[in-house]
Design an enzyme around this catalytic site. Structure first.
Site, PDB file in Angstrom:
ATOM      1  N   ASP A 193      -4.518   2.859   4.115  1.00 47.47           N
ATOM      2  CA  ASP A 193      -4.791   1.436   4.381  1.00 47.47           C
ATOM      3  C   ASP A 193      -6.285   1.365   4.636  1.00 47.47           C
ATOM      4  OD1 ASP A 193      -4.709  -1.371   5.290  1.00 47.47           O
ATOM      5  OD2 ASP A 193      -2.570  -1.022   5.564  1.00 47.47           O
ATOM      6  N   ASN A 199       3.189  -0.032  -1.343  1.00 48.32           N
ATOM      7  CA  ASN A 199       3.577  -1.194  -0.528  1.00 48.32           C
ATOM      8  C   ASN A 199       2.439  -2.183  -0.291  1.00 48.32           C
ATOM      9  OD1 ASN A 199       4.941  -2.660   1.836  1.00 48.32           O
ATOM     10  ND2 ASN A 199       3.199  -1.647   2.835  1.00 48.32           N
ATOM     11  N   SER A 247       8.574  -8.616  -5.207  1.00 48.56           N
ATOM     12  CA  SER A 247       8.916  -9.801  -4.416  1.00 48.56           C
ATOM     13  C   SER A 247       9.935 -10.618  -5.191  1.00 48.56           C
ATOM     14  CB  SER A 247       7.660 -10.656  -4.173  1.00 48.56           C
ATOM     15  OG  SER A 247       8.023 -11.920  -3.648  1.00 48.56           O
ATOM     16  N   TYR A 274      -0.036 -14.782  -7.445  1.00 49.64           N
ATOM     17  CA  TYR A 274       0.755 -13.835  -6.637  1.00 49.64           C
ATOM     18  C   TYR A 274       2.077 -13.544  -7.342  1.00 49.64           C
ATOM     19  CZ  TYR A 274       3.478 -11.842  -2.800  1.00 49.64           C
ATOM     20  OH  TYR A 274       4.267 -11.008  -2.024  1.00 49.64           O
ATOM     21  N   LYS A 276       3.572  -9.907  -8.898  1.00 46.53           N
ATOM     22  CA  LYS A 276       4.821  -9.276  -8.469  1.00 46.53           C
ATOM     23  C   LYS A 276       5.775  -9.125  -9.651  1.00 46.53           C
ATOM     24  CE  LYS A 276       3.685  -8.361  -4.311  1.00 46.53           C
ATOM     25  NZ  LYS A 276       3.603  -6.952  -3.874  1.00 46.53           N
ATOM     26  N   VAL A 302       9.593 -12.180   4.820  1.00 44.40           N
ATOM     27  CA  VAL A 302       9.657 -11.114   5.828  1.00 44.40           C
ATOM     28  C   VAL A 302       8.694 -11.466   6.970  1.00 44.40           C
ATOM     29  CG1 VAL A 302       9.624  -8.619   6.212  1.00 44.40           C
ATOM     30  CG2 VAL A 302       9.904  -9.511   3.879  1.00 44.40           C
ATOM     31  N   THR A 361       6.151 -10.661   8.863  1.00 46.47           N
ATOM     32  CA  THR A 361       5.020  -9.713   8.932  1.00 46.47           C
ATOM     33  C   THR A 361       3.718 -10.521   9.074  1.00 46.47           C
ATOM     34  OG1 THR A 361       4.481  -9.745   6.584  1.00 46.47           O
ATOM     35  CG2 THR A 361       6.212  -8.206   7.272  1.00 46.47           C
TER      36      THR A 361
HETATM   37  P1  NAD Z   1       0.875  -7.130   5.548  1.00 48.53           P
HETATM   38  O1  NAD Z   1      -0.252  -8.059   5.275  1.00 48.53           O
HETATM   39  O2  NAD Z   1       1.419  -6.993   6.908  1.00 48.53           O
HETATM   40  O3  NAD Z   1       0.518  -5.660   5.012  1.00 48.53           O
HETATM   41  C1  NAD Z   1      -0.187  -5.433   3.817  1.00 48.53           C
HETATM   42  C2  NAD Z   1      -1.099  -4.244   4.036  1.00 48.53           C
HETATM   43  O4  NAD Z   1      -1.805  -3.964   2.810  1.00 48.53           O
HETATM   44  C3  NAD Z   1      -2.151  -4.504   5.120  1.00 48.53           C
HETATM   45  O5  NAD Z   1      -2.086  -3.530   6.138  1.00 48.53           O
HETATM   46  C4  NAD Z   1      -3.458  -4.472   4.369  1.00 48.53           C
HETATM   47  O6  NAD Z   1      -4.553  -3.947   5.107  1.00 48.53           O
HETATM   48  C5  NAD Z   1      -3.126  -3.601   3.152  1.00 48.53           C
HETATM   49  N1  NAD Z   1      -4.088  -3.877   2.093  1.00 48.53           N
HETATM   50  C6  NAD Z   1      -4.343  -5.092   1.527  1.00 48.53           C
HETATM   51  N2  NAD Z   1      -5.395  -4.994   0.703  1.00 48.53           N
HETATM   52  C7  NAD Z   1      -5.820  -3.701   0.736  1.00 48.53           C
HETATM   53  C8  NAD Z   1      -6.865  -2.990   0.116  1.00 48.53           C
HETATM   54  N3  NAD Z   1      -7.735  -3.602  -0.705  1.00 48.53           N
HETATM   55  N4  NAD Z   1      -7.010  -1.669   0.383  1.00 48.53           N
HETATM   56  C9  NAD Z   1      -6.167  -1.045   1.232  1.00 48.53           C
HETATM   57  N5  NAD Z   1      -5.135  -1.664   1.855  1.00 48.53           N
HETATM   58  C10 NAD Z   1      -4.968  -2.978   1.622  1.00 48.53           C
HETATM   59  O7  NAD Z   1       2.013  -7.598   4.540  1.00 48.53           O
HETATM   60  P2  NAD Z   1       3.540  -7.179   4.368  1.00 48.53           P
HETATM   61  O8  NAD Z   1       4.316  -8.416   4.453  1.00 48.53           O
HETATM   62  O9  NAD Z   1       3.904  -6.006   5.187  1.00 48.53           O
HETATM   63  O10 NAD Z   1       3.484  -6.796   2.811  1.00 48.53           O
HETATM   64  C11 NAD Z   1       3.851  -5.538   2.290  1.00 48.53           C
HETATM   65  C12 NAD Z   1       4.292  -5.766   0.849  1.00 48.53           C
HETATM   66  O11 NAD Z   1       5.454  -6.614   0.838  1.00 48.53           O
HETATM   67  C13 NAD Z   1       3.237  -6.492  -0.006  1.00 48.53           C
HETATM   68  O12 NAD Z   1       3.189  -5.882  -1.289  1.00 48.53           O
HETATM   69  C14 NAD Z   1       3.790  -7.903  -0.107  1.00 48.53           C
HETATM   70  O13 NAD Z   1       3.348  -8.578  -1.255  1.00 48.53           O
HETATM   71  C15 NAD Z   1       5.269  -7.638  -0.117  1.00 48.53           C
HETATM   72  N6  NAD Z   1       6.111  -8.793   0.238  1.00 48.53           N
HETATM   73  C16 NAD Z   1       5.967  -9.394   1.462  1.00 48.53           C
HETATM   74  C17 NAD Z   1       6.764 -10.500   1.773  1.00 48.53           C
HETATM   75  C18 NAD Z   1       6.629 -11.216   3.093  1.00 48.53           C
HETATM   76  O14 NAD Z   1       7.225 -12.301   3.252  1.00 48.53           O
HETATM   77  N7  NAD Z   1       5.923 -10.686   4.066  1.00 48.53           N
HETATM   78  C19 NAD Z   1       7.698 -10.972   0.844  1.00 48.53           C
HETATM   79  C20 NAD Z   1       7.827 -10.315  -0.378  1.00 48.53           C
HETATM   80  C21 NAD Z   1       7.028  -9.223  -0.670  1.00 48.53           C
END
Ligand code: NAD
Length: 244
Positions: free
Chosen positions: A37, A79, A131, A144, A148, A177, A179
């Protein structure tokens, strides 16, 4: 359970909501984990590989760095992700580059580098985080959703192409989710995140949106031997609420 005893894993986006749960749960079941990260200092793990996934050399080098740090690489969890909002009219070149770079190019680069390493050591598992919005359209998040959809398609293709090497490549497709990604989005639009999450939960047949562990459990299943005959699947994890 010790499903992952003796296994080694690389997790991107390890500091985020879903990523942190995946790291914690993999380690609790015996895996040795390399975390990637932008800032990994606060994460407990066997190896720390901080960096920016937009840097091609960093993304290309992550699997080998993880394998060298851990003594092998059995599992990769792609992820990390970013969400940019808006229709195509609202999407800047910078939004486009960021979305494609983190959501599509990084998993492509990491998978491309990980597959030969895994093949050499007899196989492995890659789990990508897509997603629901990659399976069907969602409003006002055109790029976005497209990224996905690309992850889902890449998963299906790679799952087919590399099964013969003993490498299983699958994806999860979550709906909402709880988050930082979701919560900061609410905050930016002027909503109280707790209230907004509770309201959103009422729209889900199960009565709540997902917690990170709900998604991590499915990711761990796909990474485990229990999913030994799954290749190229995209598992929707939505509490009964598919995107319409
Ligand atoms: P989050 O924002 O909590 O975590 C994403 C992480 O990716 C962060 O820690 C961030 O620092 C890291 N990241 C982003 N850009 C980066 C870069 N350039 N270099 C290194 N690290 C980087 O989000 P989350 O909800 O835990 O998302 C995780 C995955 O789940 C993502 O792919 C997201 O698209 C997917 N997702 C999330 C949801 C939701 O509702 N939260 C729904 C569907 C899919």
């Amino acid at each position: 359970m010790t499903r992952f005893q003796g296994k080694t894993a690389l997790v991107t986006g390890a500091a985020g909501g879903i990523g942190a749960a995946v790291v914690r749960m993999l380690r609790a079941e015996g895996a040795r984990v390399a975390v990637a990260d932008r800032d990994t200092q606060a994460i407990q793990a066997e190896a720390h590989l901080p960096g920016n996934l937009l840097d091609p050399a960093y993304a290309d080098g992550l699997p080998l760095a993880a394998a060298q740090a851990l003594g092998g690489l059995d599992i990769v969890i792609n992820n990390a992700g970013v969400i940019t909002r808006g229709t195509v009219i609202d999407t800047s070149d910078a939004d486009w580059d960021l979305s494609l770079g983190v959501n599509v190019q990084a998993p492509f680069r990491i998978s491309r580098a990980a597959i030969p390493l895994m093949a050499k050591s007899g196989g492995g598992a890659i789990v990508n985080v897509a997603s629901c919005w990659g399976l069907r359209p969602g409003p006002n998040h055109a790029v976005y959703c497209m990224t996905k959809a690309a992850v889902a398609s890449l998963t299906q293709c790679m799952g087919m192409d590399h099964a013969h090497q003993g490498i299983r490549i699958n994806a999860v497709a979550p709906n909402e989710v709880n988050t930082p990604m979701l919560r900061t989005g609410f905050a930016k639009r002027g909503f109280d995140p707790d209230t907004a999450v509770a309201e959103l939960g009422k729209t889900v047949p199960l009565g709540r949106i997902a917690e990170p562990e709900d998604i991590a459990d499915v990711i761990l299943f796909l990474a485990s031997d229990a999913a030994r005959y799954l290749c190229g699947t995209v598992v929707e994890v939505n509490g009964g609420k598919p995107v319409k």
